[in-house]
Motif scaffolding. Sequence first.
Motif, PDB file in Angstrom:
ATOM      1  N   ALA A  97      14.944  27.363 -47.347  1.00 16.89           N
ATOM      2  CA  ALA A  97      15.193  26.188 -48.174  1.00 16.89           C
ATOM      3  C   ALA A  97      15.439  24.941 -47.339  1.00 16.89           C
ATOM      4  CB  ALA A  97      16.393  26.439 -49.087  1.00 16.89           C
ATOM      5  N   TYR A  98      15.793  25.111 -46.070  1.00 10.98           N
ATOM      6  CA  TYR A  98      16.087  23.991 -45.185  1.00 10.98           C
ATOM      7  C   TYR A  98      15.125  23.963 -44.007  1.00 10.98           C
ATOM      8  CZ  TYR A  98      20.386  24.175 -47.875  1.00 10.98           C
ATOM      9  OH  TYR A  98      21.297  24.201 -48.906  1.00 10.98           O
ATOM     10  N   ALA A 131       8.476  26.376 -43.879  1.00  8.98           N
ATOM     11  CA  ALA A 131       8.945  26.969 -45.132  1.00  8.98           C
ATOM     12  C   ALA A 131       9.262  25.931 -46.204  1.00  8.98           C
ATOM     13  CB  ALA A 131      10.173  27.842 -44.869  1.00  8.98           C
ATOM     14  N   ALA A 132       9.685  24.742 -45.814  1.00  7.12           N
ATOM     15  CA  ALA A 132       9.940  23.677 -46.784  1.00  7.12           C
ATOM     16  C   ALA A 132       8.852  22.607 -46.620  1.00  7.12           C
ATOM     17  CB  ALA A 132      11.337  23.111 -46.586  1.00  7.12           C
ATOM     18  N   GLY A 140       2.495  29.415 -46.242  1.00 10.74           N
ATOM     19  CA  GLY A 140       3.870  29.805 -45.971  1.00 10.74           C
ATOM     20  C   GLY A 140       4.926  28.908 -46.559  1.00 10.74           C
ATOM     21  N   ILE A 141       4.549  27.859 -47.316  1.00 15.98           N
ATOM     22  CA  ILE A 141       5.573  27.063 -47.999  1.00 15.98           C
ATOM     23  C   ILE A 141       6.331  27.978 -48.955  1.00 15.98           C
ATOM     24  CG2 ILE A 141       5.991  25.192 -49.628  1.00 15.98           C
ATOM     25  CD1 ILE A 141       3.646  23.719 -48.462  1.00 15.98           C
ATOM     26  N   ALA A 142       7.662  28.031 -48.811  1.00 19.10           N
ATOM     27  CA  ALA A 142       8.443  29.051 -49.514  1.00 19.10           C
ATOM     28  C   ALA A 142       8.758  28.692 -50.952  1.00 19.10           C
ATOM     29  CB  ALA A 142       9.746  29.317 -48.756  1.00 19.10           C
ATOM     30  N   GLY A 143       8.760  27.391 -51.292  1.00 20.19           N
ATOM     31  CA  GLY A 143       9.084  27.006 -52.660  1.00 20.19           C
ATOM     32  C   GLY A 143      10.555  27.000 -52.978  1.00 20.19           C
ATOM     33  N   GLN A 144      11.404  27.278 -52.017  1.00 22.20           N
ATOM     34  CA  GLN A 144      12.843  27.294 -52.277  1.00 22.20           C
ATOM     35  C   GLN A 144      13.410  25.880 -52.291  1.00 22.20           C
ATOM     36  OE1 GLN A 144      15.143  30.079 -49.972  1.00 22.20           O
ATOM     37  NE2 GLN A 144      13.520  31.616 -49.967  1.00 22.20           N
ATOM     38  N   GLY A 165       2.336  31.470 -50.284  1.00 18.25           N
ATOM     39  CA  GLY A 165       3.169  30.302 -50.455  1.00 18.25           C
ATOM     40  C   GLY A 165       3.225  29.832 -51.888  1.00 18.25           C
ATOM     41  N   THR A 166       4.107  28.867 -52.111  1.00 19.62           N
ATOM     42  CA  THR A 166       4.287  28.226 -53.409  1.00 19.62           C
ATOM     43  C   THR A 166       3.903  26.766 -53.262  1.00 19.62           C
ATOM     44  OG1 THR A 166       6.096  29.727 -53.960  1.00 19.62           O
ATOM     45  CG2 THR A 166       5.955  27.668 -55.200  1.00 19.62           C
ATOM     46  N   PHE A 167       3.007  26.288 -54.119  1.00 18.56           N
ATOM     47  CA  PHE A 167       2.442  24.961 -53.922  1.00 18.56           C
ATOM     48  C   PHE A 167       2.248  24.294 -55.277  1.00 18.56           C
ATOM     49  CE2 PHE A 167      -1.115  22.093 -52.527  1.00 18.56           C
ATOM     50  CZ  PHE A 167      -0.409  21.423 -51.547  1.00 18.56           C
ATOM     51  N   ALA A 168       2.842  23.100 -55.448  1.00 24.43           N
ATOM     52  CA  ALA A 168       2.736  22.378 -56.709  1.00 24.43           C
ATOM     53  C   ALA A 168       1.811  21.173 -56.594  1.00 24.43           C
ATOM     54  CB  ALA A 168       4.122  21.930 -57.179  1.00 24.43           C
TER      55      ALA A 168
END
Length: 487
Positions: free
Chosen positions: A319-320, A360-361, A384-388, A415-418
């Motif tokens: 997350a950080y 990750a962020a 690898g974007i974590a989405g947290q 990963g999580t991607f918007a």
Amino acid sequence: MRISRTVLPALTAAGAAVLLLAPLTAAAAAASLTATFAQTSVWGSGYGAEFAVTNRGDAAASGWVVEFDLPAGSAVSSSWDSTRTSTGQHHRFANASWNGAVAAGATVRFGFNVSGTGVPVNCTVNGLPCAGGPAPSSPPSTPPSSSPSSSPSSPPSSPPSSPPPSGSIVDVSTAAQLEAALAAARPGQTIRLAPGVYDGSFIGTTPGTAAAPITVTGPRTAVLTNPASAGSGPSCPVPTPGWDPGYGFWLAGAPYWRLSGFTVANAKKGVVVDDSPHVTLDGLYVHHIGDEGVHFRRSSSDGVLRGSTIEYTGTAQPAYGEGVYLGSANSNWACHGNTGGVDRSDRVQVLDNHIGPYVAAEHIDVKEGTLDGVIRGNTFDGRGIAGQNSADSWVDVKGTGYLIQGNTGTFAPPGTFANGYETHNPVAGSGCGNVWRDNRSDLGGAGRYAVNVTSTSKCAGNLNVVYSSNSVTNATGGLTNISVTSG
């Protein structure tokens, strides 16, 4: 988008380091691997640890396998940065796809947690003793009767050294020499790193000047590591005797520095620039960092991050795990806002960097209160974007008046991607007046917009602008959710 976080004192990491044996001199034109065990944290029922695999030969190694046994009652419960196979009390760790090559003089690391208090015995690396040298005629029949000392032993690369030379160029080759050189640095001086691993706490606090900056430079094979914070520090991080915050390189109250060419890895945070305007980071390689890779903080204005590679951040706290962090969230201005109560890390330029994969962020998180920066010519790899903590884009712009131009971004699983780029408005006037030109975005069939502007009403009179020179492919929505401006 990092919503907020409070700043906590660094946790003390109890640990022990053990050199299994002294390495022997490598044969000519051949790799010679050693493996050094260290406990990085200890608790009642187990501990965390790592092995440092070092090539002390004069040719590159193309892969490594570390094997060892644990006494009965102890077992490896988890591991990272390797491929593990466990059979009973025997554990085998092979390199991952990205860290098998070990250049001459270089070091790679892998970590693991152990349930129980037993430490490794019968250690081999590529079939030879972890200390190097020929294979023993017979392996030890019984494990050691006691655990290693809890006092860290000094690594062979960092013996005590005499004070650094006082000339305009200071050459260093050990962690102790580097720490001494940084403590004695003066305007106009250049500190040159030799290839090798520098494991320690590295901080610059001497101001340079515009006419005489202070430079630290070295090749990519000069690797600065700081895997565990130690001691007790204040809630708002400032240099404190006896406290190591775990940063790979820390500038505090040190304007006009230039850091060039070397690597920062295996640290709690990568490069932290506090209250240090006019700092240039050029050609750095920052990877495998617990939190964020590079942070301009406490009104570190007019900085430049250029031509660097940042990947594998957020390994401890996804997350950080921003790649680049500009300024501070308003919830932390009481700590980091030293100009009118706001962290004014203004006019920072992020130019021609390669950020990702496995950041990750956000690749770049631009915080509220910062103004007039430039984000240009960068390549973002979103794998690898974590989405947290709402981190689901390459760049989140909460600052004002930024130019985002000529960047190339891609996304592919995992990963999580918007969206590719997003704006947010956590305080009045923030996230407004930003301009996007000539950016190319491939959203991988997952992202909705290349540029998603959260609000226009909160930016009345200072709207964000997305020009038609931007392009997008593989988007579920399109280029942007606001009107496109010709140009």
